[in-house]
Design an enzyme around this catalytic site. Structure first.
Site, short mmCIF file in Angstrom:
data_model
loop_
_atom_site.label_atom_id
_atom_site.label_comp_id
_atom_site.label_asym_id
_atom_site.label_seq_id
_atom_site.Cartn_x
_atom_site.Cartn_y
_atom_site.Cartn_z
N ASP A 197 0.88 -1.16 0.00
CA ASP A 197 0.00 0.00 0.00
C ASP A 197 0.92 1.21 0.00
OD1 ASP A 197 -2.27 1.60 2.29
OD2 ASP A 197 -2.31 1.49 0.11
N CYS B 233 -3.75 5.38 -2.36
CA CYS B 233 -4.95 6.17 -2.12
C CYS B 233 -4.87 7.44 -2.94
CB CYS B 233 -5.09 6.50 -0.63
SG CYS B 233 -3.65 7.33 0.03
#
Lengths: 128, 772
Positions: free
Chosen positions: B474, B531
């Site tokens: 991530d 993100c």
């Protein structure tokens, strides 16, 4: 665990869950991480009323007024695991009185001394 | 009728002049059961007869303004009572409109009359008789309604209807509606005036809507209305003036106007203003209203259409709903939901796509401090963070690495999916954030995790390459997808920030791929997620990984989300990038997110072309495993790296032509489009000058161009080598045959015979045949 040997000592932060810490004098103190294990094997349990739940989670001792249930034949000064009324383990501690004495106690007496509770995850993140 | 009167008399509306009418919208009485209505009826009929001579026989919109009798004329459909006039089945308006046009002028010439409704009735009757009835019925309804309301409001909008078909209709209809309104209104006597006004207003609005629909259908734009509403861009002076004291409401309205103009640019544009002008003004307004800087606005407008961009920005102003994830190691979702509801939290399962998610609408108690939270029964986590873990799908007993683990939400989800078996290495470079992971791991009762504090790029050295089954990355990113959590991103990010993140992400993803063991029995997967919504950080990084390592993209297994970009501006990506998933706050009510799942195909790292040979054994193996897309043909884009070398080698052996047999391996790269006039080289020089300052761009150029520039003779050299090789082999063969010739005849014969099929060359076959 063997795989963790790859990680250098300075870089290794945690391995599994920390159950307790060793003190200077060589004593081993259980911390809140041990709760999962303890709750599976607890012999003596205390259930706390919902009204006194939050009090205990702030780190206070359990008074008679907050006592919901207690297992029979609990001797004084033994380790107990403390549950909420919905059977969620909240922490552990030491009894102040035995079960029979609890019945005759006045409401402000201490039933169990606080040792560790789950609120510490929020209160004392640094100490974990 | 009122309109006609106003034109001539210039005085107040009909209601003032007509003694029959009351004030307010209740202007006309309807023909109906009421006594008044009857009186009107007879009265009007009388007037009809009287005024018949005055009115011209042919009236505009004749069909429309026809008055109906009590009974339906023969052959007519519709309602048989008096309401048939204004209760028409729909359609056939247009015919009536056209007919009305003809007679518009005649109406206008009418002298103001005290009882204009009567006149109208008469005319209507005439027309009714003269023309087809059916059409009139239908049109009359709508027009009657229109006129009714118009009169009710004092005919204030008459001016707007001066031009066009509808006006003529309306004028007619007003007059004829006079009677009808009276009838209608009489029934509503017991309503207060305010209610009547409201009713009339409703009717008016309805008719307006119908009129607008008619307009749209007929394609005629009512130029009068348009002029009033036409959007005008502010001039330079106005812009400057505005910067001093901006009016946000005005700005918002203007933004909406610009969006509508841009949607139908050719018809709605202002003369002399280009599309760029509109977009410039829009950007200024967006900056003022939402607070995005130029770079972000540019990026957002490139990613979305204009309307969607505004939706995106609007969604970023509002926080996403609070979601939590049940910790399946300790409890079940149903029990947790029950417990929380008891405490006074209102929540719902998050959706069909997750079995552990809950969304919280409101809560009496702090959701992050309930005893259930402290007991580790759930974790507060954004819903989009579920996606990479679901895509990773770790199996119990595997070894998994989470390369950027703080604050531990994904790590704990992975642990619960693995049911606390196997091993997880959770890594976090930032010491301060380590505590949070630790706390979460303990709290949720995760026992199979090793937490360490490395830089993600070092992990392959520490843990060993090809040592784990799955990796979750991530990656640290610019955060442009989670603006609702951190509004400073709106104004703080620049292109340089994005490229910097991109560099780091590329290194991390290569490290992640190296960690994975391609031959693992159950795994061999890497999931990359950010993100962020920027293409440079998402598809671009994946593309880089595809080029540099032997991996392929596989479907993530997520049911929803938008597909990744395959091309964006002048980026061209591999087509399999459509398997990647993008999430947006305005479309999915999740934080902006990007998820992509890669499968490692072999443990080889692709080396650069200067090496040439990688080892024939490995290459042969790789031929079998070669990614499916390596055989895609993309004209004009030649490739580098090991596949090229393989093909060159193979082609040498088979004797084919080295240069021709390269079935163009795809090397998607950010390359500027060739300017139609200036050509490729000029475009290369011009493009992205500012963006690429100080950045080493060789890695963004295709191997083909690099090779071409650095080693101009590479193809020639290959050809030469091939020819020499062929000669050598031919010579060898000749030598063999020459050596064996002095043997016995029989042996020779047999050899020749055996040599015939062996040599396989047409020349030698012929020679052998001739010998025989």
């Amino acid at each position: 665990m063997k795989k963790a040997t790859n990680v250098a000592r300075e870089k290794l932060v945690a391995l599994g869950t920390c159950i307790g810490k060793l003190t200077h004098t060589g004593k081993f103190r259980l911390t809140i991480g041990a709760l999962d294990l303890l709750s599976q094997h607890a012999k003596y349990k205390i259930w706390v009323k919902p009204s006194a739940e939050m009090q205990y989670l702030y780190g206070n001792n359990i008074l008679k007024s907050g006592l919901g249930r207690i297992t029979e034949n609990t001797p004084a000064y033994t380790g107990v695991v403390i549950y909420s009324m919905s059977d969620i383990p909240l922490g552990f501690g030491v009894t102040g009185k035995s079960t029979e004495d609890c019945r005759t106690m006045d409401p402000s007496g201490i039933v169990a001394f606080h040792q560790a509770d789950v609120g510490e995850y929020l209160r004392g993140e640094d100490e974990i | 009728m009122a309109r006609v009167q106003n034109k001539q008399a210039g005085a107040g509306s009909k209601r003032n002049q007509d003694p029959k009418l009351k004030s307010g919208p209740n202007l006309k009485k309807m023909k109906g059961p009421s006594s008044n209505g009857k009186a009107v009826d007879s009265h009007s009929q009388k007037h009809q007869q009287q005024t018949k001579s005055v009115m011209s026989p042919t009236k505009k919109g004749g069909v429309l303004s026809q008055r109906k009798e009590h009974t339906l004329p023969a052959g007519k459909t519709g309602f048989s009572d008096l309401n048939a006039k204004w209760l028409k089945p729909a359609a056939k308006k247009r015919k009536e409109e056209e007919e009305e046009e003809v007679e518009e002028d005649e109406d206008i010439e009418l002298i103001g009359d005290e009882f204009p409704s009567d006149m109208m009735e008469e005319d209507e009757e005439d027309e009714m008789q003269s023309e087809e009835d059916e059409e009139g019925d239908e049109d009359n309804d709508n027009d009657d309604d229109d006129n009714e309301d118009l009169e009710a409001l004092g005919g204030m909008d008459q001016g707007e209807f001066e031009e066009g078909d509808i006006k003529s209709e309306d004028q007619d209809d007003e007059e004829e509606e006079g009677e009808e309104e009276e009838e209608e209104e009489e029934d509503e006597d017991d309503m207060t005036e305010a209610e009547r006004r409201a009713l009339a207003l409703d009717r008016f609005k309805r008719k307006q809507a119908e009129a607008a629909a008619k307009e749209a259908a007929s394609g005629d734009i009512d130029t009068n209305i348009q002029d009033v509403d036409r959007f005008v861009l502010p001039s330079g002076q106005e812009v400057e003036a505005e910067q001093a004291a901006p009016d946000l409401a005005l700005v918002q309205r203007r933004m909406k106007d610009i969006v509508t103009v841009l949607e139908n640019f050719s018809t709605r544009r202002e003369e002399g203003r280009s599309r760029g002008d509109y977009i410039q003004q829009l950007k200024r307004d967006l900056n003022l209203y939402y607070g995005y800087n130029d770079f972000m606005l540019e990026a957002i407008l490139n990613l979305f259409t204009v309307a969607e961009a505004i939706e995106f920005m609007e969604a970023n102003e509002v926080p996403r709903p609070v979601t939590l994830r049940t910790n399946t190691l300790k409890t079940r979702r149903r029990e947790l939901a029950a417990a929380l509801i008891n405490r006074g939290v209102s929540l719902d399962p998050i959706g069909k796509w997750s079995k552990v998610g809950l969304v919280v609408y409101e809560s009496k108690v702090p959701i992050g401090a309930t005893p259930e939270y402290m007991a580790g029964h759930y974790m507060l986590q954004g819903a989009s963070s579920f996606m990479p873990c679901m895509a990773l799908a770790p199996q119990p007993g595997e070894t998994v690495v989470d390369m950027a683990a703080a604050p531990g939400g994904k790590t704990t989800y992975v642990a619960s999916l693995m049911k606390n078996t196997g091993t997880i290495f959770a890594n976090e470079i930032n010491k301060d954030r380590l505590k949070s992971i630790q706390g979460n791991l303990y709290r949720l009762g995760v026992t199979n995790t090793v937490l360490c504090n490395y830089d993600g790029q070092e992990l392959p050295k520490v843990l060993g390459e090809k040592s784990v089954d799955r990796v979750l990355l991530d990656a640290p990113c610019s955060g442009t997808g989670v603006v609702s959590k951190d509004p400073t991103v709106k104004s703080g990010k620049t292109q340089a920030d994005v490229w910097r993140c991109c560099e780091l992400q590329k290194k991390l993803i290569l490290a992640a791929i190296d960690l994975v063991d391609a031959n693992s029995k159950t795994g061999g997967y890497v999931v990359y997620s950010t993100c962020s919504i920027m293409v440079e950080e998402n598809e671009n990084v994946i593309n880089y990984a595809l080029r540099k390592r032997n991996v392929k993209i596989v479907p993530t297994g997520l049911e929803f989300g938008r597909e990744g970009f395959v091309r964006y501006r002048d980026f061209r990506f591999h087509p399999s990038l459509k398997h990647a998933r993008r999430f947006y706050p305005h479309a999915h009510n999740l934080d902006g997110f990007f998820v992509c799942k890669l499968k490692k195909l072999s443990n080889l790292k692709a080396k650069e072309s200067e090496n040439g040979k990688i080892g024939s054994d490995e290459e042969d193996q790789d031929d079998d495993e070669a990614p499916a897309w390596a055989h895609d043909d993309k004209p004009g884009v030649a490739g580098g790296s090991q596949q090229q070398q393989q093909r060159k080698k193979a082609s040498k052996e088979t004797g084919g032509d080295a240069s021709a047999s390269m079935p163009g391996k795809v090397v998607p790269v950010s390359r500027p489009k060739t300017h139609p006039k200036l050509g490729r080289k000029a475009s290369l020089n011009q493009a992205h000058a500012s963006d690429w300052k100080g950045v080493d761009t060789t890695q963004y150029k295709s191997e083909h161009t690099i090779a071409r520039k650095s080693e101009p003779g590479i193809v020639k050299a290959a050809k030469r080598e091939l020819l020499e090789d062929q000669k050598r082999k031919h010579a060898l063969r000749e030598q063999k045959t020459r050596v064996q010739r002095p043997k016995t005849e029989a042996a020779k014969l047999s050899q020749q015979q055996s040599q015939v099929p062996k040599s396989g060359k047409p020349g030698s076959k012929a020679a052998a045949r001739s010998k025989r």
